[in-house]
Write a protein that holds these residues in place. Structure first.
Motif, PDB file in Angstrom:
ATOM      1  N   MET A  50      49.331  50.550  44.740  1.00 47.14           N
ATOM      2  CA  MET A  50      48.606  49.292  44.559  1.00 47.14           C
ATOM      3  C   MET A  50      47.803  49.336  43.261  1.00 47.14           C
ATOM      4  SD  MET A  50      45.542  47.503  44.740  1.00 47.14           S
ATOM      5  CE  MET A  50      44.426  48.660  45.497  1.00 47.14           C
ATOM      6  N   THR A  51      47.875  48.238  42.525  1.00 44.44           N
ATOM      7  CA  THR A  51      47.118  48.093  41.280  1.00 44.44           C
ATOM      8  C   THR A  51      46.187  46.902  41.410  1.00 44.44           C
ATOM      9  OG1 THR A  51      48.965  48.975  39.982  1.00 44.44           O
ATOM     10  CG2 THR A  51      47.277  47.727  38.789  1.00 44.44           C
ATOM     11  N   LEU A  52      44.934  47.089  41.012  1.00 41.23           N
ATOM     12  CA  LEU A  52      43.974  45.994  40.978  1.00 41.23           C
ATOM     13  C   LEU A  52      43.627  45.729  39.521  1.00 41.23           C
ATOM     14  CD1 LEU A  52      42.193  44.085  42.725  1.00 41.23           C
ATOM     15  CD2 LEU A  52      40.374  45.791  42.492  1.00 41.23           C
ATOM     16  N   ARG A  53      43.821  44.487  39.081  1.00 41.48           N
ATOM     17  CA  ARG A  53      43.601  44.169  37.669  1.00 41.48           C
ATOM     18  C   ARG A  53      43.082  42.750  37.524  1.00 41.48           C
ATOM     19  NH1 ARG A  53      47.559  40.673  36.343  1.00 41.48           N
ATOM     20  NH2 ARG A  53      49.538  40.766  37.489  1.00 41.48           N
ATOM     21  N   ALA A  54      42.551  42.447  36.358  1.00 41.36           N
ATOM     22  CA  ALA A  54      42.096  41.092  36.070  1.00 41.36           C
ATOM     23  C   ALA A  54      43.284  40.136  36.039  1.00 41.36           C
ATOM     24  CB  ALA A  54      41.359  41.063  34.735  1.00 41.36           C
ATOM     25  N   ALA A  55      43.118  38.981  36.626  1.00 36.10           N
ATOM     26  CA  ALA A  55      44.187  37.980  36.644  1.00 36.10           C
ATOM     27  C   ALA A  55      44.300  37.290  35.292  1.00 36.10           C
ATOM     28  CB  ALA A  55      43.911  36.949  37.725  1.00 36.10           C
ATOM     29  N   THR A  56      45.506  36.849  34.979  1.00 34.87           N
ATOM     30  CA  THR A  56      45.766  36.087  33.763  1.00 34.87           C
ATOM     31  C   THR A  56      46.380  34.740  34.147  1.00 34.87           C
ATOM     32  OG1 THR A  56      48.043  36.869  33.448  1.00 34.87           O
ATOM     33  CG2 THR A  56      46.253  38.270  32.597  1.00 34.87           C
ATOM     34  N   GLU A  57      46.485  33.867  33.167  1.00 30.59           N
ATOM     35  CA  GLU A  57      47.082  32.550  33.412  1.00 30.59           C
ATOM     36  C   GLU A  57      48.500  32.684  33.972  1.00 30.59           C
ATOM     37  OE1 GLU A  57      45.841  29.445  33.075  1.00 30.59           O
ATOM     38  OE2 GLU A  57      43.858  30.161  32.485  1.00 30.59           O
ATOM     39  N   ALA A  58      49.207  33.734  33.558  1.00 28.53           N
ATOM     40  CA  ALA A  58      50.583  33.928  34.030  1.00 28.53           C
ATOM     41  C   ALA A  58      50.640  34.231  35.526  1.00 28.53           C
ATOM     42  CB  ALA A  58      51.252  35.053  33.251  1.00 28.53           C
ATOM     43  N   ASP A  59      49.513  34.663  36.094  1.00 28.92           N
ATOM     44  CA  ASP A  59      49.473  34.999  37.517  1.00 28.92           C
ATOM     45  C   ASP A  59      49.225  33.786  38.408  1.00 28.92           C
ATOM     46  OD1 ASP A  59      49.734  37.853  37.221  1.00 28.92           O
ATOM     47  OD2 ASP A  59      47.635  37.907  36.570  1.00 28.92           O
ATOM     48  N   ILE A  60      48.829  32.672  37.848  1.00 32.20           N
ATOM     49  CA  ILE A  60      48.366  31.548  38.667  1.00 32.20           C
ATOM     50  C   ILE A  60      49.419  31.069  39.668  1.00 32.20           C
ATOM     51  CG2 ILE A  60      47.656  29.124  38.588  1.00 32.20           C
ATOM     52  CD1 ILE A  60      45.952  29.785  36.177  1.00 32.20           C
ATOM     53  N   PRO A  61      50.693  30.897  39.305  1.00 35.39           N
ATOM     54  CA  PRO A  61      51.662  30.467  40.332  1.00 35.39           C
ATOM     55  C   PRO A  61      51.744  31.432  41.519  1.00 35.39           C
ATOM     56  CG  PRO A  61      52.584  30.153  38.145  1.00 35.39           C
ATOM     57  CD  PRO A  61      51.312  30.931  37.959  1.00 35.39           C
ATOM     58  N   ALA A  62      51.754  32.733  41.263  1.00 33.84           N
ATOM     59  CA  ALA A  62      51.811  33.695  42.368  1.00 33.84           C
ATOM     60  C   ALA A  62      50.516  33.699  43.164  1.00 33.84           C
ATOM     61  CB  ALA A  62      52.097  35.091  41.818  1.00 33.84           C
ATOM     62  N   GLU A 119      48.158  44.060  43.211  1.00 36.40           N
ATOM     63  CA  GLU A 119      49.599  43.971  42.990  1.00 36.40           C
ATOM     64  C   GLU A 119      50.290  45.171  43.627  1.00 36.40           C
ATOM     65  OE1 GLU A 119      51.902  42.171  39.218  1.00 36.40           O
ATOM     66  OE2 GLU A 119      50.831  44.034  38.832  1.00 36.40           O
ATOM     67  N   GLU A 120      51.299  44.892  44.435  1.00 39.10           N
ATOM     68  CA  GLU A 120      52.092  45.944  45.068  1.00 39.10           C
ATOM     69  C   GLU A 120      53.570  45.615  44.889  1.00 39.10           C
ATOM     70  OE1 GLU A 120      50.756  47.349  48.987  1.00 39.10           O
ATOM     71  OE2 GLU A 120      49.158  45.867  48.844  1.00 39.10           O
ATOM     72  N   ASP A 121      54.333  46.559  44.389  1.00 40.10           N
ATOM     73  CA  ASP A 121      55.765  46.344  44.166  1.00 40.10           C
ATOM     74  C   ASP A 121      56.017  45.075  43.370  1.00 40.10           C
ATOM     75  OD1 ASP A 121      56.325  48.660  45.631  1.00 40.10           O
ATOM     76  OD2 ASP A 121      56.294  47.532  47.512  1.00 40.10           O
ATOM     77  N   ALA A 122      55.209  44.868  42.337  1.00 46.97           N
ATOM     78  CA  ALA A 122      55.337  43.726  41.416  1.00 46.97           C
ATOM     79  C   ALA A 122      55.037  42.386  42.062  1.00 46.97           C
ATOM     80  CB  ALA A 122      56.726  43.696  40.781  1.00 46.97           C
ATOM     81  N   ALA A 123      54.412  42.401  43.257  1.00 46.73           N
ATOM     82  CA  ALA A 123      54.047  41.149  43.936  1.00 46.73           C
ATOM     83  C   ALA A 123      52.544  41.138  44.185  1.00 46.73           C
ATOM     84  CB  ALA A 123      54.797  41.013  45.249  1.00 46.73           C
ATOM     85  N   ILE A 124      51.926  39.967  44.031  1.00 47.60           N
ATOM     86  CA  ILE A 124      50.489  39.840  44.263  1.00 47.60           C
ATOM     87  C   ILE A 124      50.227  39.783  45.769  1.00 47.60           C
ATOM     88  CG2 ILE A 124      48.533  38.251  44.029  1.00 47.60           C
ATOM     89  CD1 ILE A 124      49.493  37.677  41.200  1.00 47.60           C
ATOM     90  N   SER A 125      49.373  40.708  46.242  1.00 47.62           N
ATOM     91  CA  SER A 125      49.071  40.796  47.669  1.00 47.62           C
ATOM     92  C   SER A 125      47.629  40.435  47.992  1.00 47.62           C
ATOM     93  CB  SER A 125      49.360  42.214  48.173  1.00 47.62           C
ATOM     94  OG  SER A 125      48.588  43.173  47.448  1.00 47.62           O
ATOM     95  N   GLY A 126      46.816  40.204  46.970  1.00 49.31           N
ATOM     96  CA  GLY A 126      45.425  39.849  47.214  1.00 49.31           C
ATOM     97  C   GLY A 126      44.801  39.220  45.990  1.00 49.31           C
ATOM     98  N   VAL A 127      43.792  38.384  46.233  1.00 47.08           N
ATOM     99  CA  VAL A 127      43.057  37.703  45.166  1.00 47.08           C
ATOM    100  C   VAL A 127      41.572  37.770  45.505  1.00 47.08           C
ATOM    101  CG1 VAL A 127      42.603  35.497  44.015  1.00 47.08           C
ATOM    102  CG2 VAL A 127      44.953  36.096  44.674  1.00 47.08           C
ATOM    103  N   VAL A 128      40.764  38.115  44.515  1.00 44.40           N
ATOM    104  CA  VAL A 128      39.309  38.020  44.650  1.00 44.40           C
ATOM    105  C   VAL A 128      38.796  37.222  43.459  1.00 44.40           C
ATOM    106  CG1 VAL A 128      37.116  39.247  44.782  1.00 44.40           C
ATOM    107  CG2 VAL A 128      39.146  40.220  45.867  1.00 44.40           C
ATOM    108  N   GLY A 129      38.256  36.045  43.746  1.00 42.24           N
ATOM    109  CA  GLY A 129      37.719  35.198  42.692  1.00 42.24           C
ATOM    110  C   GLY A 129      36.222  35.378  42.543  1.00 42.24           C
ATOM    111  N   LEU A 130      35.720  35.090  41.365  1.00 39.31           N
ATOM    112  CA  LEU A 130      34.280  35.077  41.095  1.00 39.31           C
ATOM    113  C   LEU A 130      33.982  33.826  40.287  1.00 39.31           C
ATOM    114  CD1 LEU A 130      31.488  36.461  41.206  1.00 39.31           C
ATOM    115  CD2 LEU A 130      32.093  37.619  39.065  1.00 39.31           C
ATOM    116  N   SER A 131      33.242  32.902  40.887  1.00 39.01           N
ATOM    117  CA  SER A 131      32.958  31.643  40.208  1.00 39.01           C
ATOM    118  C   SER A 131      31.879  31.845  39.153  1.00 39.01           C
ATOM    119  CB  SER A 131      32.506  30.585  41.222  1.00 39.01           C
ATOM    120  OG  SER A 131      31.168  30.833  41.634  1.00 39.01           O
ATOM    121  N   ALA A 132      31.773  30.871  38.263  1.00 36.39           N
ATOM    122  CA  ALA A 132      30.735  30.937  37.234  1.00 36.39           C
ATOM    123  C   ALA A 132      29.346  30.924  37.846  1.00 36.39           C
ATOM    124  CB  ALA A 132      30.902  29.766  36.262  1.00 36.39           C
ATOM    125  N   ALA A 133      29.234  30.363  39.056  1.00 33.40           N
ATOM    126  CA  ALA A 133      27.950  30.353  39.762  1.00 33.40           C
ATOM    127  C   ALA A 133      27.680  31.672  40.480  1.00 33.40           C
ATOM    128  CB  ALA A 133      27.914  29.199  40.756  1.00 33.40           C
TER     129      ALA A 133
END
Length: 281
Positions: A1-13, A51-65
């Motif tokens: 498992m890899t945890l990384r900052a999301a990019t615009e390319a990740d938005i559909p997944a 990301e696991e096996d090239a698929a996104i398995s989790g999302v953690v967002g942080l709002s500007a607030a």
């Protein structure tokens, strides 16, 4: 498992994953839909993806607030702290079974909070909406309603979130200005008088999340809350919305929402810290 900052390319997944857990993911879904990643304003969002096996398995967002918005089933929460080290957070909202271990892993579980509760989640297919039979009417507010809405918003913040009155008054004004600009709220009128308010705090073309429902104390117990929510949902159903979600604070709210067709689904945690908390490495 890899945890990384999301990019615009990740938005559909990211959308695909969040849609699988739609009723507890409407805040991050709506923020991504409104502004994507980055940007300005209180709803701007940055995010990290697991990301696991090239698929996104989790999302953690942080709002500007500063609000953490997790949707990471089966999370390895210990991996999150190094990624978020140095960031400041004002609170968290999401599935209770995720928010609690996430805050513990970040060292924030015992941070002083003005609001810290787990609340019942509810969902409704709008085809099953029970509509009111009274003679109340729904009003689309304009600038002339701003003083009343500001008063009600400040009262709501103090009652529900224990926001000090002076701070609540300051926060209410920009809140209401955003609502008016977004056309997100409605007022219920009965016998010629405004009696309740309903709004959407997250919205997609086919689903909405109800938030900030308010009836002044002197007018409670008369069915106004259920009527304003039901009439608001009936309005957007005619425009293509098919589902609604919310989480309820009180037993009275639970009764009101069940009466118009909502059914319970899961639990949501909402935590608002007394002050910004810096995540330590």
């Amino acid at each position: 498992m890899t945890l990384r900052a999301a990019t615009e390319a990740d938005i559909p997944a990211m959308f695909s994953l969040l849609r699988q857990y739609e009723s507890t993911s409407l805040f991050p879904l709506a923020r991504l839909s409104e502004a994507g990643l980055g940007g300005d304003g209180p709803h701007a969002l940055c995010a990290w993806v697991a990301e696991e096996d090239a698929a996104i398995s989790g999302v953690v967002g942080l709002s500007a607030a500063g609000m953490l918005l997790p949707q990471w089933p089966g999370a390895a929460w210990s991996e999150l702290r190094p990624a978020l080290a140095g960031h400041k957070v004002s609170g968290a909202v999401g599935p209770a079974e995720q928010v609690r271990p996430m805050l513990a892993a970040l060292g924030l579980a015992s941070s002083p909070a003005r609001h810290n509760g787990d609340e019942a989640g509810f969902v409704l297919e709008l085809a099953d909406l029970v509509e009111p039979t009274d003679e109340s009417i729904l009003i689309r507010p304009d600038h002339g309603h701003r003083p009343l809405m500001t008063e009600w918003r400040a009262a709501y913040l103090t009652e529900i979130f224990a926001t000090p009155p002076a701070e609540a008054a300051r926060q209410a004004e920009p809140d209401v200005d955003r609502w008016l600009a977004a056309d997100s709220h409605r007022i219920l009128q009965a016998e010629g008088q405004p009696v309740a308010m309903s709004g959407f705090n997250a919205r997609l073309p086919d689903v909405v999340q109800i938030g900030g429902v308010y009836t002044p104390p002197a007018l409670r117990g008369r069915g106004h809350a259920r009527a304003v929510v039901a009439r608001h949902l009936s309005e957007v159903r005619s425009k293509g919305v098919r589902r609604a979600a919310l989480f309820a604070v009180s037993p009275a709210a639970v009764r009101a929402y069940r009466a118009i067709g909502f059914r319970e689904k899961g639990r949501m945690s909402l935590v608002l810290f007394e002050s910004l908390q810096r995540i330590r490495a």
